[in-house]
Write a protein that holds these residues in place. Sequence first.
Motif, mmCIF file in Angstrom:
data_model
loop_
_atom_site.group_PDB
_atom_site.id
_atom_site.type_symbol
_atom_site.label_atom_id
_atom_site.label_comp_id
_atom_site.label_asym_id
_atom_site.label_seq_id
_atom_site.Cartn_x
_atom_site.Cartn_y
_atom_site.Cartn_z
ATOM 1 N N LYS A 99 95.153 39.486 79.822
ATOM 2 C CA LYS A 99 96.262 38.960 80.221
ATOM 3 C C LYS A 99 96.429 38.955 82.066
ATOM 4 O O LYS A 99 96.878 38.174 82.770
ATOM 5 N N THR A 100 95.610 39.980 82.623
ATOM 6 C CA THR A 100 96.064 40.525 83.477
ATOM 7 C C THR A 100 94.334 40.439 83.933
ATOM 8 O O THR A 100 94.049 40.239 83.499
ATOM 9 N N ILE A 101 94.213 40.065 85.485
ATOM 10 C CA ILE A 101 93.332 40.613 85.784
ATOM 11 C C ILE A 101 92.281 41.660 86.230
ATOM 12 O O ILE A 101 91.157 41.531 86.253
ATOM 13 N N ASP A 102 93.146 42.669 85.593
ATOM 14 C CA ASP A 102 92.209 44.563 85.316
ATOM 15 C C ASP A 102 91.736 43.530 83.585
ATOM 16 O O ASP A 102 91.137 44.470 83.553
ATOM 17 N N ASP A 103 92.360 43.601 83.097
ATOM 18 C CA ASP A 103 92.043 42.710 81.464
ATOM 19 C C ASP A 103 90.815 42.044 81.634
ATOM 20 O O ASP A 103 89.571 41.929 80.840
ATOM 21 N N LEU A 104 91.253 40.896 82.360
ATOM 22 C CA LEU A 104 89.430 40.257 82.796
ATOM 23 C C LEU A 104 88.406 41.047 82.913
ATOM 24 O O LEU A 104 87.053 41.347 83.371
ATOM 25 N N ALA A 105 88.867 42.065 84.299
ATOM 26 C CA ALA A 105 87.756 43.313 84.740
ATOM 27 C C ALA A 105 87.410 43.737 83.410
ATOM 28 O O ALA A 105 85.976 44.432 83.664
ATOM 29 N N LEU A 128 86.293 43.410 80.834
ATOM 30 C CA LEU A 128 85.492 42.719 80.055
ATOM 31 C C LEU A 128 83.911 42.893 80.406
ATOM 32 O O LEU A 128 83.640 43.452 82.008
ATOM 33 N N ALA A 129 83.436 42.978 79.730
ATOM 34 C CA ALA A 129 81.150 42.629 80.058
ATOM 35 C C ALA A 129 81.617 41.383 79.719
ATOM 36 O O ALA A 129 82.236 39.971 79.341
ATOM 37 N N GLY A 130 80.160 40.413 80.255
ATOM 38 C CA GLY A 130 79.916 38.984 80.481
ATOM 39 C C GLY A 130 79.488 38.213 79.040
ATOM 40 O O GLY A 130 79.968 37.001 79.072
ATOM 41 N N ASP A 131 79.156 39.349 78.848
ATOM 42 C CA ASP A 131 79.195 38.557 76.600
ATOM 43 C C ASP A 131 80.401 38.562 76.189
ATOM 44 O O ASP A 131 79.816 37.631 75.048
ATOM 45 N N ALA A 149 86.818 39.757 90.105
ATOM 46 C CA ALA A 149 88.018 40.782 89.105
ATOM 47 C C ALA A 149 88.080 42.298 89.245
ATOM 48 O O ALA A 149 89.091 42.046 89.176
ATOM 49 N N ARG A 150 87.298 42.601 89.672
ATOM 50 C CA ARG A 150 86.858 44.332 90.333
ATOM 51 C C ARG A 150 86.869 44.548 91.600
ATOM 52 O O ARG A 150 87.025 45.938 91.894
#
Length: 498
Positions: A451-457, A459-462, A485-486
Motif C-alpha cells: 500500500k505504501t512506497i516502503d511496502d513496494l521497496a 519487495l523483490a523483483g520476482d 522506490a528505495r
Amino acid sequence: MELLHVADAVAREKNIDKDSVLDAMEEAIKKAGRSKYGHEHDIRAKIDRKTGDIQLQRYLEVVEEVENEATQIPLAKAQRKNPGAKIGDFIVDTLPPIDFGRIAAQTAKQVIVQKVREAERERQFNEYKDRVGEIVNGLVKRVEYGNVTVDLGRAEAILRRDETLPREHFKTGDRVRAYIYDVRQEPRGPQIFLSRTHGMFMAGLFRQEVPEIYDGIIEIKAVARDPGSRAKIAVLSKDSSIDPVGACVGMRGSRVQAVVGELQGEKIDIIPWNHDPATFVVNALAPAEVAKVVLDEETGKIEVVVPDDQLSLAIGRRGQNVRLASMLTGWDIDIMTEAEERERRQSEMTSRSELFMEALDVDDVIAHLLVTEGFTSVEEIAFVDLAELTSIDAFDEDVAAELQNRAQVFLEEQNQKLETRRQELGVTDEVAAVEAFNPAMLVKLGENGVKTIDDLADLAGDELLDIIGKDAMSLDEANEIIMAARAHWFADEQGAAE
C-alpha cells in the motif's frame, strides 16, 4: 660430470627441462647443508652447469644493527672481510663439501623426487591447457568405482563415471577415445578431465569422419544429446552444391555409422540448420510432421501444431524428441494436436466475443467480426487508428466511431471503479504515481498488502511479478521500479550522515 649425466637422464625420462632437475638437486643439497650447519643459517647450493662442481655457501646480509646473528653481519665487521661492503650487500662464506650420510641422502632423494614431480606436472598443465576441445586417444590405466584413469602417453587424465556412456564398461588396457573438456590446477596437481557424453565429443567425431566439416565447408551449428540413447546435430553447408546431411551420412551411411559405433549405438538425427527459427524447429522435430508453427519472440516460446496421429512421434519416448529439439534450437517448444489447437482457438474466440458483447453492447455478429480481425482487448479498439476499424467489411465511419467511443467509455468506467477500489484498499497516491502501474495492477497490489512506497521497496523483483502478473513486465523493469522506490532510503541515510 656424473651429476650432470644423471640430471640429463632424468630430464629425458620425465620429459622436463634439465635445469628443473638441477634446481631440484640444488634444493636437496641446500636442505642437507642446513641440516648439518643449522636451519637458522641462510645456506645456498649451486651446481656448475658445465663442470658439475657443487658449491655450498653461507650468505650474511650486511646491516647497521644485527637482529639475527645467523643471517646478518654488522657493517664494520663486514668491511674487515670486504672493504667495499655496504648495507644491503651479502658476505658469502664458502663451506666445505658435505659428506651425505644415509639420512641426509634419503632426505635429498625425497626433495629431488618431489621437485621433479612438480616440474613434470607443470609441464603437463602447460602442454594440455590449450588442448581443451580436442579428442584424444589413450589406454585405460586403472578403474576405481567407475572412474577411469586414462594414460595419454605424456600425461594421465580422468574419465569420471558420469562422463561415460550408459552400459559402458572399461577394463585395464582398453583403448579409449574421449573429449578434453577441462584442464585445471588442483591441490594434488593439474588434472585433465575427459568426457564421452559431451555434445562436442560427437561434433569432434563427425569432424574426424567428414572431410567437408574438417575443411570448413560444412559447419556444425548446434548439438543436443541424450548420451547413449539419441542425439540431434544441426549442420549448415557454405557451398550450395554440397548437401550437408548427405555428406554427414556418407555412402550407404558409412560416415554416420562410424560415429554411431563409437557412441555405443546412439541414434543420431542429422538436421539441416536454417536461419528462420520456425523452419529450424520444424526440421528439428523430424521425423514428425508439423502442420503449423506460432512464434513468440519475446518469451522465446514456440507453439507447434501437429496432426493428431503425429503427436506421440513429435513428443518421442519420455519426451525425448521434443526435449532434444528444444536443446538444439534454443526455443521452448509447446506441442499440441490440431484438435487441441482448434478447441483452444474456439474457446478464445468465444471468450473474446462475450467480452466485446458485454463491453461494447453489440450483437454476436459484430463481436465475431472484431475477433476475426485480430482484436484481443477493449483497449485495442479504444485506441486503434480509426482507419483500421473502417477497413473492416460492413463497418462505415459512423459505426467505427461509435464502437471506439463505447470502448473508451467502458474503459473510463472500469478505471473509475478500479480507482475507487484502490482508495478503499488504502494504496497511497505515491504508489499510484508510478507510471508503470495501471489501475488494475494497483488494485492487485492493495489486495496483497502493498500500500505504501516502503511496502513496494520491501519487495523483490520476482515477488512484484507474482502479484501483478509475469506478463505485465520484465524482471529487469520490476527491479528498476523497486530500486526507484528505495531511492528515498538512501537519501535519508545520506542526510543523517551529513
